[in-house]
Structure formats: C-alpha cells, structure tokens
Design a protein around this motif. Structure first.
Motif, mmCIF file in Angstrom:
data_model
loop_
_atom_site.group_PDB
_atom_site.id
_atom_site.type_symbol
_atom_site.label_atom_id
_atom_site.label_comp_id
_atom_site.label_asym_id
_atom_site.label_seq_id
_atom_site.Cartn_x
_atom_site.Cartn_y
_atom_site.Cartn_z
ATOM 1 N N ARG A 96 0.835 -1.200 0.000
ATOM 2 C CA ARG A 96 0.000 0.000 0.000
ATOM 3 C C ARG A 96 0.866 1.245 0.000
ATOM 4 N N ASN A 97 1.861 1.285 0.873
ATOM 5 C CA ASN A 97 2.787 2.427 0.900
ATOM 6 C C ASN A 97 3.586 2.516 -0.388
ATOM 7 N N LEU A 98 3.986 1.363 -0.902
ATOM 8 C CA LEU A 98 4.802 1.331 -2.116
ATOM 9 C C LEU A 98 4.034 1.922 -3.297
ATOM 10 N N MET A 99 2.761 1.539 -3.439
ATOM 11 C CA MET A 99 1.955 2.036 -4.554
ATOM 12 C C MET A 99 1.648 3.528 -4.420
ATOM 13 N N VAL A 100 1.322 3.967 -3.216
ATOM 14 C CA VAL A 100 1.038 5.395 -3.012
ATOM 15 C C VAL A 100 2.247 6.233 -3.386
ATOM 16 N N ALA A 101 3.422 5.849 -2.902
ATOM 17 C CA ALA A 101 4.635 6.626 -3.182
ATOM 18 C C ALA A 101 5.026 6.552 -4.651
ATOM 19 N N ALA A 102 5.018 5.352 -5.225
ATOM 20 C CA ALA A 102 5.485 5.171 -6.598
ATOM 21 C C ALA A 102 4.617 5.939 -7.592
ATOM 22 N N ILE A 103 3.319 5.779 -7.492
ATOM 23 C CA ILE A 103 2.415 6.433 -8.438
ATOM 24 C C ILE A 103 2.454 7.948 -8.268
ATOM 25 N N THR A 104 2.479 8.405 -7.015
ATOM 26 C CA THR A 104 2.503 9.845 -6.755
ATOM 27 C C THR A 104 3.750 10.498 -7.337
ATOM 28 N N LEU A 105 4.904 9.866 -7.151
ATOM 29 C CA LEU A 105 6.152 10.452 -7.645
ATOM 30 C C LEU A 105 6.154 10.594 -9.163
ATOM 31 N N ILE A 106 5.665 9.590 -9.863
ATOM 32 C CA ILE A 106 5.740 9.629 -11.323
ATOM 33 C C ILE A 106 4.712 10.574 -11.925
ATOM 34 N N ILE A 107 3.474 10.567 -11.429
ATOM 35 C CA ILE A 107 2.493 11.479 -12.023
ATOM 36 C C ILE A 107 2.818 12.927 -11.699
#
Length: 435
Positions: A380-391
């Motif tokens: 959950r943390n991994l997806m929130v951080a990863a997607i937020t950084l790229i978009i």
C-alpha cells in the motif's frame, strides 16, 4: 490580551534551550532575528523571481504573514512564514510565464492564491472545531513525504529548460550549484547554514568576472541598483479572479496543510511541547496570511523549514525572535534598492540555485519517510509513493471541460485518494519490493 503569551526574560548558557515563552535580552534577540531573516531570505526571494513576482512585495508580505500567524496562535508557536514553492508549478501553468522578468498575467495568479488562502482558512476552521486527528489520518507520512518530494521534482525542468538560454549560462548554472555544494560541505558554523546565500554570492562574483571582466556573456548591470531609492513603496497589485486559474491554484492548500502539519510536529519534538492544540489556528494564520499576500501582489506563504533548521541549531525557540525578524522583513520590503539588487542577480545563477533548492525539497520528502519509518515492504505504501512520484514528476494533467489539474495537483489528490482506497485493503503476505 491574556490569550497572547508574554515572554519571561532569561539568561542562559550556550547549551541551554530557550522556550517559546522565554526570551534573551533584546539586543541578543535582535541579533537572532537577523539570523532568521538571513535564513528565510534565499527561498523567500527566489520563489517570487521564478514566478515573475515583485520580490519586495514577497519579503514585505512574509513579515506581515509572520506577525499575523504570531497573533493567531497567541505567540505560542515559533514559526516564520515565507514564499511557498508549492505555488510555482501551478502559477507558471496558469499564467504561461516564460521564466524571466515580470509576469504579465500576475493578477490572474493572485486571484488563485487568494482562493487557495480561503480554502486553507476553511480547513483551519474545521480543524479548530473538530480536532486534528482526521487530518493526520488523511495525510499520513507516506502521503506527505510523496507530496513534498513531488514539489521539488515537478519543478526540476524550470531552471534546466528555461533559465539557461545559452551554453555559457548552462556552464554558469553548473558553477553555481557546485559553489553551493562546496559551501555546504566545507564551510562551518553559520556560514554553512547560509549555504544558499553564500553560494549565490560566490557564483555571482564568478559570473561578474567572466562577463564584465572577460566579455564571455551578458554582463551584470547595477545601474538600476544605483538609481533606486533606499526607501519607497513596493509595486502592489490587485488580484483578478478567473475561474480556471482559481481551480488550478486553490488545491495547493492541501500541500500547505501537509507542510504545516509536518513543521508543527518538528517544532513540537524540538521544544518538548504538544503543538497539536494550535494546529487549527496555525492553518488559519497561514491561510489568512496567504489571502493578504495574494490580495497585495505577493506569493502564497507557508511555514519555513529553513527557520526550523536555525532553531534546531541554536536551541532558541523564543517567539520574540520571530517578531523581530518579521519587523526587519517589513523594513526590507520598503527598500526599492534592495529589490533592484535582487533583480540584478544573473538568470543563470538563479537557475543554479534553483536546482539545489528544488533538489533539497525533493530530498525533504524522502526524509519524512525515513524519520517516520515508512514501511515500503507494505504494498500500500509502495503504490502510493510510486504512483505519486511519477504522475507529479511527469506533470500528469487531467482536464474536464475548462478545468485543468496539473502535476502537483494530481499528485496531491492522487496520493490522498490512493491512501484512502488502499488503506482499506489487507496487505498480501508476499509484498513486492522496489528494484
């Protein structure tokens, strides 16, 4: 005036901390105020220059905003309010600013900044009435860290693409960020804390030597500085309220909430005092300061990590110091000569400093993750951080009719919504890891 804290005079040794409700002698307090003015100076001046605002108005409004914040929290929260970098991306997008000189669509940006301040103030009123627990649940460290990091990453292209029009300027940008890095690593004491200002001065001298001395680029022109009077009114401007610009800029309020929340927690940890009861009033103070600044021609404002860093180094948390610093900022704001000097700084040098500052903002987001021990083994943390950084970094933009939401906005809302959605799910036993 019983609600407003009174300072208790103290005499302390070099290792003793000074609490928010204490103060040293007034001469010592004044000297510490100067130090805080210097600490906020680089970022507070740099942000308006990157958006085409008048730096004199920005500095003046930083003083006004700090005093307003001081009264709203009853003098109990030591903080300085300066120009927020969270506005840069959306202001550039809303106004089409080219990166040099006055912003021709400044009034439209001001309307959006005022709208942001109104939304921020409303959030503060809700927090004051209902408590701060829901804010911390809505924006846990994985969200605030990602949002703060995105602010720096989203702005990376501004100095690299727009502030180095010639090959010589690109080399000077490199010389500038190298100068700042050398000060950060090899300087000691207060000079090291003033790495941005010291690096900027050093790089400007190199630029002057190469251009004014050897004719390698556009020379520095100080004629406007010499001609400017020492005292005078800055260039105030009224806002224009345009729907699309307001919709683009107002969501920055959520970023300011995340910043202010993190800063209050840091101040509380340093002082050993619970700052949570003042969170709502801190939001209101910051929101009202942003409204006043935007209505006058200034940038949106936020509590400053630079000044929190000075407090950490000195262990002096007296709010009297910030009152003195705010009054000094008011004096600088009424000096056209000061404004002309800032405008004379070469664009390439400002670009090199911007690269450092935006990078430090990005790293500050990562530091939030580290300090709060965010577990990236949890998908959950991994997806929130990863997607937020790229978009956010890629400036992912969503349009619905006339409404446009740019990279920082989509990243902020995306992080909050992803966290709310994924927090309901149970993490899998075998979690993915970052490669």
């Amino acid at each position: 005036m019983a609600w407003l804290m009174r300072w208790r005079p103290v005499t302390v040794g070099p290792e003793t901390a000074v609490a928010p409700d204490e103060r040293l002698s007034w001469p010592q307090t004044a000297a510490l105020g100067v130090q805080h003015v210097i600490a906020m100076f680089g970022a507070t001046v740099l942000a308006p220059l990157l958006m085409g605002f008048d730096p004199n108005v920005a500095v003046l409004m930083s003083g006004v905003g700090t005093l307003l914040f001081f009264f709203l929290v009853g003098g109990r929260v030591p903080s300085y309010l300066g120009s927020s970098f969270a506005f840069i991306g959306v202001v550039i997008a809303a106004t089409g600013y080219g990166g040099s000189g006055p912003n021709p669509n400044l009034a439209v940006a001001l309307g959006g900044i005022v709208a942001c301040g109104v939304l921020y103030t409303l959030i503060g009123l809700v927090v004051s009435a209902s408590g701060s627990g829901w804010v911390e649940k809505l924006m846990p460290p994985v969200v605030t860290g990602a949002v703060v990091a995105v602010i720096g990453l989203n702005l990376a292209a501004v100095p690299i693409k727009n502030m180095a029009p010639t090959p010589f300027d690109a080399w000077m940008q490199g010389a500038t960020f190298l100068s700042v890095a050398l000060v950060a690593v090899f300087a000691r004491g207060m000079l090291q804390r003033l790495l941005i200002l010291a690096g900027l001065i050093q790089a400007s001298l190199i630029y002057a030597l190469l251009t004014n001395g050897f004719g390698l680029g556009k020379p520095i022109d100080l004629s406007a500085v010499i001609a400017a009077p020492w005292f005078g009114l800055p260039h105030f401007q009224m806002p224009v309220f345009e729907g699309q610009a307001m919709l683009m800029i107002a969501p920055v309020a959520l970023i300011l909430v995340a910043e202010n929340l993190g800063h209050l927690k840091a101040v509380g940890a340093m002082t050993g005092r619970d700052m949570s009861p003042y969170l709502g009033r801190a939001f209101i103070g910051d929101g009202l300061a942003t409204i006043v600044s935007g209505a006058s021609g200034g940038t949106g404002v936020t509590t400053y990590a630079e000044n929190i860093g000075v407090m950490a180094a000195t262990r002096i948390y007296s709010t009297a110091v910030f009152v003195v610093a705010a009054l000094m900022a008011l004096l600088l704001g009424f000096s056209p000569k000061f404004g002309a000097l800032i405008q004379a700084i070469p664009l390439a040098v400002m670009g090199g400093v911007s690269i450092v500052v935006f990078g430090l903002i990005a790293v500050a987001g990562a530091r939030i993750w580290v300090d709060n021990r965010v577990d990236f083994r949890d998908p959950r943390n991994l997806m929130v951080a990863a997607i937020t950084l790229i978009i956010g970094t890629g400036d992912y933009t969503l349009k619905l009719g006339a409404f446009t939401l740019g990279g920082i906005g989509t990243a902020t809302f995306g992080a909050i919504l992803l966290q709310a959605l994924l927090a309901r799910a149970r993490p899998a036993r075998d979690t993915p890891s970052a490669m």
